[in-house]
Motif scaffolding. Structure first.
Motif, PDB file in Angstrom:
ATOM      1  N   MET A   1       0.754  -1.357   0.015  1.00  0.00           N
ATOM      2  CA  MET A   1       0.109  -0.068   0.087  1.00  0.00           C
ATOM      3  C   MET A   1       0.897   1.207  -0.137  1.00  0.00           C
ATOM      4  O   MET A   1       0.379   2.152   0.269  1.00  0.00           O
ATOM      5  N   LYS A   2       2.095   1.093  -0.415  1.00  0.00           N
ATOM      6  CA  LYS A   2       3.197   2.172  -0.231  1.00  0.00           C
ATOM      7  C   LYS A   2       2.664   3.085  -1.296  1.00  0.00           C
ATOM      8  O   LYS A   2       2.259   2.584  -2.409  1.00  0.00           O
ATOM      9  N   GLY A   3       2.717   4.566  -1.137  1.00  0.00           N
ATOM     10  CA  GLY A   3       2.451   5.471  -2.224  1.00  0.00           C
ATOM     11  C   GLY A   3       1.103   5.833  -2.400  1.00  0.00           C
ATOM     12  O   GLY A   3       0.602   6.383  -3.017  1.00  0.00           O
ATOM     13  N   SER A   4       0.227   5.211  -1.416  1.00  0.00           N
ATOM     14  CA  SER A   4      -1.211   5.316  -1.535  1.00  0.00           C
ATOM     15  C   SER A   4      -1.816   6.788  -1.390  1.00  0.00           C
ATOM     16  O   SER A   4      -2.652   7.264  -1.923  1.00  0.00           O
ATOM     17  N   GLY A   5      -0.736   7.719  -0.599  1.00  0.00           N
ATOM     18  CA  GLY A   5      -1.122   9.055  -0.337  1.00  0.00           C
ATOM     19  C   GLY A   5      -0.859   9.811  -1.743  1.00  0.00           C
ATOM     20  O   GLY A   5      -1.733  10.555  -1.971  1.00  0.00           O
ATOM     21  N   PHE A   6       0.032   9.434  -2.409  1.00  0.00           N
ATOM     22  CA  PHE A   6       0.269  10.204  -3.740  1.00  0.00           C
ATOM     23  C   PHE A   6      -0.785   9.624  -4.553  1.00  0.00           C
ATOM     24  O   PHE A   6      -1.099  10.657  -5.358  1.00  0.00           O
ATOM     25  N   SER A 144     -13.353   4.440   1.552  1.00  0.00           N
ATOM     26  CA  SER A 144     -13.063   3.357   0.764  1.00  0.00           C
ATOM     27  C   SER A 144     -11.563   2.843   1.191  1.00  0.00           C
ATOM     28  O   SER A 144     -11.700   1.417   1.438  1.00  0.00           O
ATOM     29  N   SER A 145     -10.767   3.543   1.207  1.00  0.00           N
ATOM     30  CA  SER A 145      -9.334   3.011   1.426  1.00  0.00           C
ATOM     31  C   SER A 145      -9.208   2.552   2.791  1.00  0.00           C
ATOM     32  O   SER A 145      -8.593   1.474   3.236  1.00  0.00           O
ATOM     33  N   ALA A 146      -9.786   3.403   3.724  1.00  0.00           N
ATOM     34  CA  ALA A 146      -9.674   2.883   5.206  1.00  0.00           C
ATOM     35  C   ALA A 146     -10.338   1.741   5.408  1.00  0.00           C
ATOM     36  O   ALA A 146      -9.726   0.720   6.161  1.00  0.00           O
ATOM     37  N   ARG A 147     -11.634   1.507   4.783  1.00  0.00           N
ATOM     38  CA  ARG A 147     -12.348   0.126   5.002  1.00  0.00           C
ATOM     39  C   ARG A 147     -11.520  -0.950   4.455  1.00  0.00           C
ATOM     40  O   ARG A 147     -11.609  -2.071   4.890  1.00  0.00           O
ATOM     41  N   ARG A 148     -11.033  -0.786   3.112  1.00  0.00           N
ATOM     42  CA  ARG A 148     -10.341  -1.815   2.360  1.00  0.00           C
ATOM     43  C   ARG A 148      -8.978  -2.189   3.325  1.00  0.00           C
ATOM     44  O   ARG A 148      -8.743  -3.508   3.390  1.00  0.00           O
ATOM     45  N   ARG A 149      -8.209  -1.220   3.709  1.00  0.00           N
ATOM     46  CA  ARG A 149      -7.046  -1.676   4.702  1.00  0.00           C
ATOM     47  C   ARG A 149      -7.481  -2.207   6.047  1.00  0.00           C
ATOM     48  O   ARG A 149      -6.944  -3.072   6.393  1.00  0.00           O
ATOM     49  N   LEU A 150      -8.713  -1.685   6.452  1.00  0.00           N
ATOM     50  CA  LEU A 150      -9.056  -2.462   7.731  1.00  0.00           C
ATOM     51  C   LEU A 150      -9.425  -3.996   7.519  1.00  0.00           C
ATOM     52  O   LEU A 150      -8.957  -4.959   8.187  1.00  0.00           O
ATOM     53  N   ILE A 151     -10.263  -4.313   6.377  1.00  0.00           N
ATOM     54  CA  ILE A 151     -10.305  -5.677   5.866  1.00  0.00           C
ATOM     55  C   ILE A 151      -9.187  -6.581   5.578  1.00  0.00           C
ATOM     56  O   ILE A 151      -8.977  -7.738   6.320  1.00  0.00           O
ATOM     57  N   ALA A 152      -8.379  -5.791   4.927  1.00  0.00           N
ATOM     58  CA  ALA A 152      -6.832  -6.451   4.685  1.00  0.00           C
ATOM     59  C   ALA A 152      -6.169  -6.713   6.163  1.00  0.00           C
ATOM     60  O   ALA A 152      -5.753  -7.836   6.263  1.00  0.00           O
ATOM     61  N   LEU A 153      -6.292  -5.855   7.066  1.00  0.00           N
ATOM     62  CA  LEU A 153      -5.513  -6.059   8.286  1.00  0.00           C
ATOM     63  C   LEU A 153      -6.196  -7.204   9.276  1.00  0.00           C
ATOM     64  O   LEU A 153      -5.604  -7.996   9.578  1.00  0.00           O
ATOM     65  N   ARG A 154      -7.659  -7.257   9.002  1.00  0.00           N
ATOM     66  CA  ARG A 154      -8.233  -8.261   9.698  1.00  0.00           C
ATOM     67  C   ARG A 154      -8.126  -9.623   9.361  1.00  0.00           C
ATOM     68  O   ARG A 154      -8.118 -10.917   9.959  1.00  0.00           O
ATOM     69  N   ASN A 155      -7.792  -9.518   7.924  1.00  0.00           N
ATOM     70  CA  ASN A 155      -7.713 -11.144   7.188  1.00  0.00           C
ATOM     71  C   ASN A 155      -6.004 -11.328   7.332  1.00  0.00           C
ATOM     72  O   ASN A 155      -5.902 -12.312   6.425  1.00  0.00           O
ATOM     73  N   GLY A 156      -5.418 -10.623   7.935  1.00  0.00           N
ATOM     74  CA  GLY A 156      -3.906 -10.729   7.944  1.00  0.00           C
ATOM     75  C   GLY A 156      -3.190 -10.487   6.645  1.00  0.00           C
ATOM     76  O   GLY A 156      -1.932 -10.989   6.340  1.00  0.00           O
ATOM     77  N   ARG A 157      -3.584  -9.783   5.535  1.00  0.00           N
ATOM     78  CA  ARG A 157      -3.048  -9.260   4.399  1.00  0.00           C
ATOM     79  C   ARG A 157      -2.377  -8.185   4.553  1.00  0.00           C
ATOM     80  O   ARG A 157      -2.114  -7.115   3.548  1.00  0.00           O
ATOM     81  N   ALA A 158      -2.340  -7.386   5.920  1.00  0.00           N
ATOM     82  CA  ALA A 158      -1.964  -5.933   5.675  1.00  0.00           C
ATOM     83  C   ALA A 158      -0.505  -5.755   5.443  1.00  0.00           C
ATOM     84  O   ALA A 158       0.318  -6.680   5.605  1.00  0.00           O
TER      85      ALA A 158
END
Length: 158
Positions: A1-6, A144-158
């Motif tokens: 997810m690096k560079g997502s701020g850009f 959307s980004s926060a929700r997707r990252r939250l789902i990825a974190l909960r599924n161990g894909r962060a």
């Protein structure tokens, strides 16, 4: 997810550019500055920010942006960011409706003076335009980004 701020910056600029291009080709041409209105801008930025400040400090607001667009955020920070942007989107749309109503009421108050109808109609329509743009280019992508990252974190894909 690096560079997502850009990505958010590029996406926002692309949305603004596409909107300007659409306005230009729709016949506005060089008069594109007609889309700038101080009253609508103040209401569409000021009202949501004041309302958000009732629940979030400036530091918490900045953290929501960092959490949604950065690479390091905890589950709690991502949940708070998602809530912040969902709330911000609601405030933006409520402020747009409020601003539209102000413009329409002002139009109705001066029906006998045609020279005042156009500027008041512009406040109403530009408020709707600014609200839609803020929701589309800021609130929805960050939520959307926060929700997707939250789902990825909960599924161990962060």
């Amino acid at each position: 997810m690096k560079g997502s701020g850009f990505r958010f910056i590029i996406g926002g600029l692309a949305a603004l550019g596409l909107g300007a291009f659409g306005a230009y080709v729709s016949g506005v041409g060089p008069g594109i500055l007609a889309y700038l209105d101080a009253a609508s801008g103040v209401m569409m930025l000021g009202l949501p920010l004041v309302m958000l400040a009732t629940a979030w400090s400036p530091r918490e607001m900045a953290r929501a942006f960092r959490s949604a667009s950065g690479s390091e955020a905890s589950e709690a920070e991502l949940e708070d960011a998602a809530l912040f942007f969902k709330t911000a989107g609601r405030y933006v749309l409520a402020a747009a409706l409020f601003s539209i109503l102000i413009g329409v009421v002002a139009m109705l108050m001066f029906l006998e003076d045609p020279s005042r109808l156009g500027p008041n109609l512009a406040v109403a329509l530009l408020s709707a335009l600014y609200g839609a743009f803020l929701a589309l280019a800021v609130c929805l992508p960050f939520e959307s980004s926060a929700r997707r990252r939250l789902i990825a974190l909960r599924n161990g894909r962060a």
